[in-house]
Design a protein around this motif. Structure first.
Motif, PDB file in Angstrom:
ATOM      1  N   LEU A 291     -20.373 -19.617  -8.541  1.00  0.00           N
ATOM      2  CA  LEU A 291     -19.237 -18.735  -8.621  1.00  0.00           C
ATOM      3  C   LEU A 291     -18.276 -18.641  -7.781  1.00  0.00           C
ATOM      4  O   LEU A 291     -17.181 -18.119  -7.697  1.00  0.00           O
ATOM      5  CB  LEU A 291     -19.699 -17.279  -8.551  1.00  0.00           C
ATOM      6  N   ILE A 292     -18.294 -19.277  -6.122  1.00  0.00           N
ATOM      7  CA  ILE A 292     -17.870 -19.306  -4.866  1.00  0.00           C
ATOM      8  C   ILE A 292     -17.168 -20.360  -5.655  1.00  0.00           C
ATOM      9  O   ILE A 292     -15.623 -20.439  -5.051  1.00  0.00           O
ATOM     10  CB  ILE A 292     -18.766 -19.919  -4.109  1.00  0.00           C
ATOM     11  N   ILE A 293     -17.356 -21.324  -6.218  1.00  0.00           N
ATOM     12  CA  ILE A 293     -16.719 -22.689  -6.554  1.00  0.00           C
ATOM     13  C   ILE A 293     -15.567 -21.961  -8.004  1.00  0.00           C
ATOM     14  O   ILE A 293     -14.230 -22.347  -7.582  1.00  0.00           O
ATOM     15  CB  ILE A 293     -17.389 -23.843  -7.059  1.00  0.00           C
ATOM     16  N   SER A 294     -16.132 -21.205  -8.755  1.00  0.00           N
ATOM     17  CA  SER A 294     -15.008 -21.258 -10.232  1.00  0.00           C
ATOM     18  C   SER A 294     -14.010 -20.020  -9.782  1.00  0.00           C
ATOM     19  O   SER A 294     -12.666 -20.647  -9.494  1.00  0.00           O
ATOM     20  CB  SER A 294     -15.564 -20.871 -10.845  1.00  0.00           C
ATOM     21  N   GLY A 295     -14.762 -19.252  -8.861  1.00  0.00           N
ATOM     22  CA  GLY A 295     -13.500 -18.129  -8.147  1.00  0.00           C
ATOM     23  C   GLY A 295     -12.541 -18.891  -7.316  1.00  0.00           C
ATOM     24  O   GLY A 295     -11.328 -18.393  -7.427  1.00  0.00           O
ATOM     25  N   SER A 296     -12.638 -19.415  -6.324  1.00  0.00           N
ATOM     26  CA  SER A 296     -12.494 -20.019  -5.868  1.00  0.00           C
ATOM     27  C   SER A 296     -10.813 -20.828  -6.225  1.00  0.00           C
ATOM     28  O   SER A 296      -9.763 -20.439  -5.492  1.00  0.00           O
ATOM     29  CB  SER A 296     -12.357 -20.776  -4.234  1.00  0.00           C
ATOM     30  N   LEU A 297     -11.613 -21.606  -6.986  1.00  0.00           N
ATOM     31  CA  LEU A 297     -10.363 -22.690  -7.756  1.00  0.00           C
ATOM     32  C   LEU A 297      -9.011 -21.309  -8.635  1.00  0.00           C
ATOM     33  O   LEU A 297      -8.334 -21.975  -8.335  1.00  0.00           O
ATOM     34  CB  LEU A 297     -11.622 -22.533  -8.994  1.00  0.00           C
ATOM     35  N   VAL A 298      -9.661 -20.381  -9.275  1.00  0.00           N
ATOM     36  CA  VAL A 298      -8.841 -19.356  -9.517  1.00  0.00           C
ATOM     37  C   VAL A 298      -7.779 -19.221  -9.064  1.00  0.00           C
ATOM     38  O   VAL A 298      -6.013 -18.949  -8.717  1.00  0.00           O
ATOM     39  CB  VAL A 298      -9.416 -18.909 -10.882  1.00  0.00           C
ATOM     40  N   GLY A 299      -8.774 -18.258  -7.646  1.00  0.00           N
ATOM     41  CA  GLY A 299      -8.138 -18.521  -6.865  1.00  0.00           C
ATOM     42  C   GLY A 299      -6.599 -18.568  -6.022  1.00  0.00           C
ATOM     43  O   GLY A 299      -5.562 -17.936  -6.272  1.00  0.00           O
ATOM     44  N   ALA A 300      -6.734 -19.885  -6.055  1.00  0.00           N
ATOM     45  CA  ALA A 300      -6.217 -20.177  -4.985  1.00  0.00           C
ATOM     46  C   ALA A 300      -5.104 -21.425  -6.046  1.00  0.00           C
ATOM     47  O   ALA A 300      -4.001 -21.264  -6.223  1.00  0.00           O
ATOM     48  CB  ALA A 300      -6.782 -22.327  -4.491  1.00  0.00           C
ATOM     49  N   SER A 301      -5.704 -21.776  -7.303  1.00  0.00           N
ATOM     50  CA  SER A 301      -4.793 -22.250  -8.880  1.00  0.00           C
ATOM     51  C   SER A 301      -4.132 -20.867  -9.071  1.00  0.00           C
ATOM     52  O   SER A 301      -2.488 -21.636  -9.863  1.00  0.00           O
ATOM     53  CB  SER A 301      -5.459 -23.119  -9.597  1.00  0.00           C
ATOM     54  N   GLY A 302      -4.416 -19.964  -9.020  1.00  0.00           N
ATOM     55  CA  GLY A 302      -4.036 -18.542  -9.516  1.00  0.00           C
ATOM     56  C   GLY A 302      -1.787 -18.141  -8.581  1.00  0.00           C
ATOM     57  O   GLY A 302      -1.126 -18.275  -9.636  1.00  0.00           O
ATOM     58  N   ILE A 303      -1.907 -19.155  -7.335  1.00  0.00           N
ATOM     59  CA  ILE A 303      -1.734 -18.326  -6.233  1.00  0.00           C
ATOM     60  C   ILE A 303      -0.302 -19.294  -6.426  1.00  0.00           C
ATOM     61  O   ILE A 303       0.510 -19.237  -7.212  1.00  0.00           O
ATOM     62  CB  ILE A 303      -1.922 -18.483  -4.758  1.00  0.00           C
ATOM     63  N   ILE A 304      -0.485 -20.617  -6.972  1.00  0.00           N
ATOM     64  CA  ILE A 304       0.008 -21.694  -7.148  1.00  0.00           C
ATOM     65  C   ILE A 304       1.232 -21.757  -9.029  1.00  0.00           C
ATOM     66  O   ILE A 304       1.938 -21.538  -8.740  1.00  0.00           O
ATOM     67  CB  ILE A 304      -0.205 -23.231  -6.942  1.00  0.00           C
ATOM     68  N   LEU A 305       0.312 -21.274  -9.285  1.00  0.00           N
ATOM     69  CA  LEU A 305       1.021 -21.156 -10.695  1.00  0.00           C
ATOM     70  C   LEU A 305       1.873 -19.440 -10.504  1.00  0.00           C
ATOM     71  O   LEU A 305       3.435 -19.679 -11.034  1.00  0.00           O
ATOM     72  CB  LEU A 305      -0.570 -20.531 -11.702  1.00  0.00           C
ATOM     73  N   THR A 306       1.122 -18.364  -9.789  1.00  0.00           N
ATOM     74  CA  THR A 306       2.259 -17.586  -9.514  1.00  0.00           C
ATOM     75  C   THR A 306       3.533 -18.089  -8.790  1.00  0.00           C
ATOM     76  O   THR A 306       4.593 -17.803  -9.662  1.00  0.00           O
ATOM     77  CB  THR A 306       1.205 -16.842  -8.820  1.00  0.00           C
ATOM     78  N   GLN A 307       3.035 -18.983  -7.950  1.00  0.00           N
ATOM     79  CA  GLN A 307       4.319 -19.895  -7.434  1.00  0.00           C
ATOM     80  C   GLN A 307       5.504 -20.342  -8.472  1.00  0.00           C
ATOM     81  O   GLN A 307       7.103 -20.406  -7.972  1.00  0.00           O
ATOM     82  CB  GLN A 307       3.742 -20.291  -6.255  1.00  0.00           C
TER      83      GLN A 307
END
Lengths: 97, 288
Positions: free
Chosen positions: B243-259
């Protein structure tokens, strides 16, 4: 060495921070047509809370906790199953073009 | 030596690596389909091995297994139905809806864990994680539902909020939420959680309501990132690496995708983060 609860916490924080960095690095150039599928696909991954939902349903402290777990399973499963299928549908639409 | 927890955690690691590869491949046209496949198989592996963990733990009752079966069946049926039936033009709002459900699931897991905590287990780190999971998950849930409503063009979501100074209101809500999380973490008390859910519900509405429909894709991308962070926080609650790995993966890549999406639409990320987008239809970029 003496392992405590805090040792495990520091390990978890380490994993968290490193995974954040991977997340930042993994996505660089994305063609505009893939924006929505990528969003949808990574959204399906965030349905990983299904793992937590399974655990708290089966091993919940009382019936109310299990009930909350059941709601979590339903929501997370919709997220996961729907998310992957919709992403696949979007991608196969692009491929036909 | 090799007890079930070690086996399960090693399999979780495999799933996490597959998520990383899947996500990376999903960002490239030629490998996108395969990337999504790999990611979905990783999810299946994570679910199956978690079921094994429950089995090996031995404390699950038949009622617990029954609930798991019911939950997976209902959720799976709804997911398949929506994914197959919804029209192509309605995809963005469907993603928003799925995203909201994911955030909501994190909140319910955190709530279930909170219910089962003994006083000795209510340490600052666990309570902090529960508070954050409830906060981000609830904002994601309601924010995504508002995004869904706006894209679905439901009238209720088109009206301006009856709040004179939304920015100041959000700031106050944010401060109150942080204080509540801090109270949970420092005192170990559970009651602030209900107030966190309440305030985060309000924040979910006030953050997304003022934003115009044309900007919704960017907002959904951002909320997607949030739901990842909520999952990561839940990972800290139940001490679960996948959960920690997948969650933070989506959290960080999601910010990049947003940008990336912001750039494509000529928006700035700061304006999205602080909810100061121009309402109504701005110039739509090359996206969609």
């Amino acid at each position: 060495p003496k392992y405590t609860k805090w040792t495990a916490l520091v390990a978890s924080i380490t994993i968290f921070v490193l995974a954040i960095f991977i997340g930042f690095e993994i996505i660089t150039k994305v063609p505009p047509t893939l924006h929505t599928p990528l969003m949808s696909g990574s959204n399906a991954i965030s349905g990983i809370s299904i793992v937590g939902a399974l655990l708290s349903t089966a091993l919940g402290a009382n019936w109310f906790a299990s009930l909350l777990g059941l709601l979590a399973i339903i929501m997370a499963t919709v997220n996961v199953v729907g998310g992957y299928m919709v992403t696949h549908r979007m991608l196969s639409m692009f491929q036909k073009r | 030596m090799l007890d079930s927890h070690i086996i399960v955690n090693l399999v979780y690691l495999v799933a996490a690596v597959m998520f990383i590869f899947g996500l990376k491949m999903l960002a490239h046209p030629r490998t996108a389909v395969r990337g999504n496949m790999i990611s979905s198989i990783a999810m299946l592996i994570a679910v199956v091995v978690t079921a094994y963990l429950v089995f090996a733990d031995g404390n699950a009752t038949w009622a617990g297994w029954l609930l798991i079966g019911i939950g997976l069946t209902i959720g799976g049926a709804i997911g398949v139905f929506l994914a197959v039936k919804v029209e192509m033009t309605q995809m963005p709002q469907l993603v928003a809806l799925f995203n909201g459900l994911g955030g909501g699931a994190s909140v319910f897991v955190a709530s279930a864990e909170l219910l089962g905590l003994t006083d000795a287990e209510a340490t600052p780190d666990v309570m902090l994680a529960i508070g954050i999971s409830g906060l981000i998950g609830t904002v994601t849930f309601w924010g995504s539902l508002v995004a869904f409503g706006k894209l679905q063009e439901i009238d209720l979501f088109e009206k301006p909020l009856p709040i004179p100074a939304p920015q100041a209101f959000n700031a106050v809500l944010g401060v109150v939420l942080l204080v509540l999380v801090a109270i949970m973490a420092t005192t170990g008390m559970g009651w602030p959680f209900l107030l966190i859910i309440l305030c985060a519900t309000a924040l979910g509405f006030t953050l997304v309501m003022p934003i115009g429909g044309a900007d919704m894709p960017v907002v959904i991308a951002l909320l997607n990132s949030y739901s990842g962070l909520a999952a990561a926080a839940t990972g800290f609650v139940i001490d679960n690496n996948v959960l920690i790995i997948s969650g933070s993966l989506v959290g960080a890549s999601g910010i990049i995708l947003t940008q990336i999406m912001c750039k494509a639409m000529n928006r700035s990320l700061v304006n999205v983060l602080f909810g100061t987008m121009q309402p109504g239809g701005g110039p739509a970029g090359s996206d969609d």
